[in-house]
Design a protein around this motif. Structure first.
Motif, PDB file in Angstrom:
ATOM      1  N   ILE A 167       0.832  -1.205   0.000  1.00 10.23           N
ATOM      2  CA  ILE A 167       0.000   0.000   0.000  1.00 10.23           C
ATOM      3  C   ILE A 167       0.868   1.257   0.000  1.00 10.23           C
ATOM      4  O   ILE A 167       0.581   2.232  -0.705  1.00 10.23           O
ATOM      5  CB  ILE A 167      -0.951  -0.010   1.215  1.00 10.23           C
ATOM      6  CG1 ILE A 167      -1.968  -1.150   1.083  1.00 10.23           C
ATOM      7  CG2 ILE A 167      -1.659   1.331   1.372  1.00 10.23           C
ATOM      8  CD1 ILE A 167      -2.835  -1.341   2.303  1.00 10.23           C
ATOM      9  N   PHE A 168       1.944   1.233   0.771  1.00 12.06           N
ATOM     10  CA  PHE A 168       2.869   2.380   0.837  1.00 12.06           C
ATOM     11  C   PHE A 168       3.445   2.677  -0.539  1.00 12.06           C
ATOM     12  O   PHE A 168       3.466   3.837  -0.987  1.00 12.06           O
ATOM     13  CB  PHE A 168       3.993   2.068   1.829  1.00 12.06           C
ATOM     14  CG  PHE A 168       5.031   3.146   1.938  1.00 12.06           C
ATOM     15  CD1 PHE A 168       4.816   4.256   2.739  1.00 12.06           C
ATOM     16  CD2 PHE A 168       6.227   3.057   1.233  1.00 12.06           C
ATOM     17  CE1 PHE A 168       5.762   5.256   2.847  1.00 12.06           C
ATOM     18  CE2 PHE A 168       7.183   4.051   1.335  1.00 12.06           C
ATOM     19  CZ  PHE A 168       6.956   5.150   2.143  1.00 12.06           C
ATOM     20  N   MET A 169       3.916   1.647  -1.222  1.00 12.00           N
ATOM     21  CA  MET A 169       4.501   1.815  -2.545  1.00 12.00           C
ATOM     22  C   MET A 169       3.475   2.370  -3.539  1.00 12.00           C
ATOM     23  O   MET A 169       3.765   3.245  -4.351  1.00 12.00           O
ATOM     24  CB  MET A 169       5.052   0.482  -3.042  1.00 12.00           C
ATOM     25  CG  MET A 169       5.800   0.548  -4.369  1.00 12.00           C
ATOM     26  SD  MET A 169       6.454  -1.067  -4.810  1.00 12.00           S
ATOM     27  CE  MET A 169       4.938  -2.015  -4.933  1.00 12.00           C
ATOM     28  N   LEU A 170       2.247   1.853  -3.448  1.00  6.94           N
ATOM     29  CA  LEU A 170       1.194   2.287  -4.361  1.00  6.94           C
ATOM     30  C   LEU A 170       0.808   3.748  -4.126  1.00  6.94           C
ATOM     31  O   LEU A 170       0.784   4.551  -5.058  1.00  6.94           O
ATOM     32  CB  LEU A 170      -0.037   1.401  -4.187  1.00  6.94           C
ATOM     33  CG  LEU A 170      -1.330   1.895  -4.842  1.00  6.94           C
ATOM     34  CD1 LEU A 170      -1.225   1.823  -6.359  1.00  6.94           C
ATOM     35  CD2 LEU A 170      -2.534   1.111  -4.348  1.00  6.94           C
TER      36      LEU A 170
ATOM     37  N   THR B 104      -0.242   3.034   7.720  1.00 10.17           N
ATOM     38  CA  THR B 104       0.387   3.140   6.402  1.00 10.17           C
ATOM     39  C   THR B 104      -0.447   3.989   5.460  1.00 10.17           C
ATOM     40  O   THR B 104       0.093   4.813   4.699  1.00 10.17           O
ATOM     41  CB  THR B 104       0.588   1.740   5.801  1.00 10.17           C
ATOM     42  OG1 THR B 104       1.423   0.971   6.666  1.00 10.17           O
ATOM     43  CG2 THR B 104       1.236   1.827   4.436  1.00 10.17           C
ATOM     44  N   ILE B 105      -1.765   3.808   5.475  1.00  8.37           N
ATOM     45  CA  ILE B 105      -2.644   4.584   4.588  1.00  8.37           C
ATOM     46  C   ILE B 105      -2.516   6.075   4.880  1.00  8.37           C
ATOM     47  O   ILE B 105      -2.315   6.890   3.967  1.00  8.37           O
ATOM     48  CB  ILE B 105      -4.100   4.122   4.753  1.00  8.37           C
ATOM     49  CG1 ILE B 105      -4.282   2.715   4.174  1.00  8.37           C
ATOM     50  CG2 ILE B 105      -5.054   5.096   4.055  1.00  8.37           C
ATOM     51  CD1 ILE B 105      -5.632   2.092   4.482  1.00  8.37           C
ATOM     52  N   VAL B 106      -2.620   6.450   6.154  1.00 10.15           N
ATOM     53  CA  VAL B 106      -2.542   7.869   6.532  1.00 10.15           C
ATOM     54  C   VAL B 106      -1.176   8.446   6.182  1.00 10.15           C
ATOM     55  O   VAL B 106      -1.067   9.537   5.586  1.00 10.15           O
ATOM     56  CB  VAL B 106      -2.837   8.037   8.036  1.00 10.15           C
ATOM     57  CG1 VAL B 106      -2.588   9.484   8.474  1.00 10.15           C
ATOM     58  CG2 VAL B 106      -4.266   7.624   8.352  1.00 10.15           C
ATOM     59  N   LEU B 107      -0.113   7.727   6.527  1.00 14.87           N
ATOM     60  CA  LEU B 107       1.240   8.207   6.265  1.00 14.87           C
ATOM     61  C   LEU B 107       1.506   8.343   4.769  1.00 14.87           C
ATOM     62  O   LEU B 107       2.072   9.345   4.310  1.00 14.87           O
ATOM     63  CB  LEU B 107       2.253   7.246   6.895  1.00 14.87           C
ATOM     64  CG  LEU B 107       3.737   7.562   6.663  1.00 14.87           C
ATOM     65  CD1 LEU B 107       4.092   8.912   7.290  1.00 14.87           C
ATOM     66  CD2 LEU B 107       4.619   6.458   7.236  1.00 14.87           C
TER      67      LEU B 107
END
Length: 299
Positions: A49-52, A170-173
């Protein structure tokens, strides 16, 4: 169509089938599958998710098309939840996740890899936009909502678990880093790419193992929710674009996404939060199998 089916779709689907076969053969156990699912969900999926989300080009998104698709998801979820809760008589948490199974397509772990294989990263941008929507908004909504539903009034415990949830963090960051245009160090991206690559195969394999212990007979609830997913959501998307945006060049890939199988994350959330999977599991099996031909045709 046959080439797309054999070279792009079946290789991805094969991991789920392998887990199902090994589960039936008792060479992989339920405990092992649950542990693998937990690792994939909490450890490997955040880097993916972070990469995306940090690498997403927000300027390249057709926000009008994405907004229309999001409205279709909202409408389909409400209809599916009401169907599951008031017609099929499922309990609240199960009906909630069955509604999620209708709108939360397996884009991140299934449709996105397939679309990237066929169209390349640039050509698969409409699918990437849906993956970003589902990963940053829809998924966060369902994690938070099922936390409150499963928490049964324990507000402090629910908020504490949400604050420690690596997926939500991860989503928020990731969204914040993208909006602020903060450059991501290449070693961090390499680590995220390396770890994230394991999320899809491990989740699909674990899901196959767990699904092997369930009856996949299409009972009334399974048939109704599967039909709503495979027919209702694509027809809703097709109708919405035909009426509101007939010339939009993203409509075909959006229709491809809508025709995909129910998302594996619905099943993962059910396992993590103790929601019964007797209906959710067969829905994922049947939508995964029955969508093979339609996906090959639409792709």
């Amino acid at each position: 169509m046959l080439h797309v089916l054999t070279h792009n779709i079946l290789p991805v689907f094969a991991l789920l089938a392998l887990g199902f076969i090994m589960g039936r053969a008792r060479t992989a156990s339920m405990d092992e599958a649950r542990a693998a699912n937990r690792i994939a969900f909490l450890v490997l999926q955040p880097p993916l998710i972070f990469m995306l989300l940090t690498g997403l080009d927000l300027g390249a998104i057709r926000w009008d098309a994405l907004g229309l698709y999001a409205l279709c998801e909202v409408a389909a979820f409400i209809l599916a939840f009401l169907l599951a809760r008031h017609v099929l008589r499922c309990d609240f948490a199960e009906a909630w996740l069955l509604g999620m199974a209708v709108v939360f397509v397996n884009t991140l772990l299934y449709i996105w890899p397939i679309a990237t294989l066929i169209y390349g990263e640039a050509g698969a941008m409409p699918i990437t936009a849906i993956v970003a929507l589902d990963a940053s908004v829809s998924f966060a909504f369902f994690i938070i909502s099922i936390e409150f539903i499963a928490g049964k009034g324990d507000l402090g415990g629910t908020l504490g678990r949400m604050a420690r949830n690596p997926v939500l963090i991860t989503i928020v960051l990731s969204v914040a880093l993208n909006l602020l245009a903060v450059p991501i160090p290449e070693p961090l991206l390499t680590a995220a790419r390396f770890a994230g690559a394991g999320a899809a195969p491990l989740t699909l394999f674990a899901m196959g193992v767990v699904l092997s212990s369930h009856s996949i007979r299409p009972r009334a609830t399974v048939a109704a929710i599967s039909a709503t997913k495979l027919l209702g959501l694509p027809l809703l998307v097709a109708g919405a674009f035909a009426l509101a945006a007939p010339e939009n060049d993203w409509r075909q890939l959006f229709l491809l996404a809508a025709a995909g199988p129910s998302g594996a994350m619905t099943f993962s959330l059910a396992l993590l939060y103790g929601v019964r999977t007797d209906n959710i599991a067969p829905v994922i099996v049947w939508t995964s199998v029955l969508s093979l031909v339609s996906l090959a045709w639409l792709a």
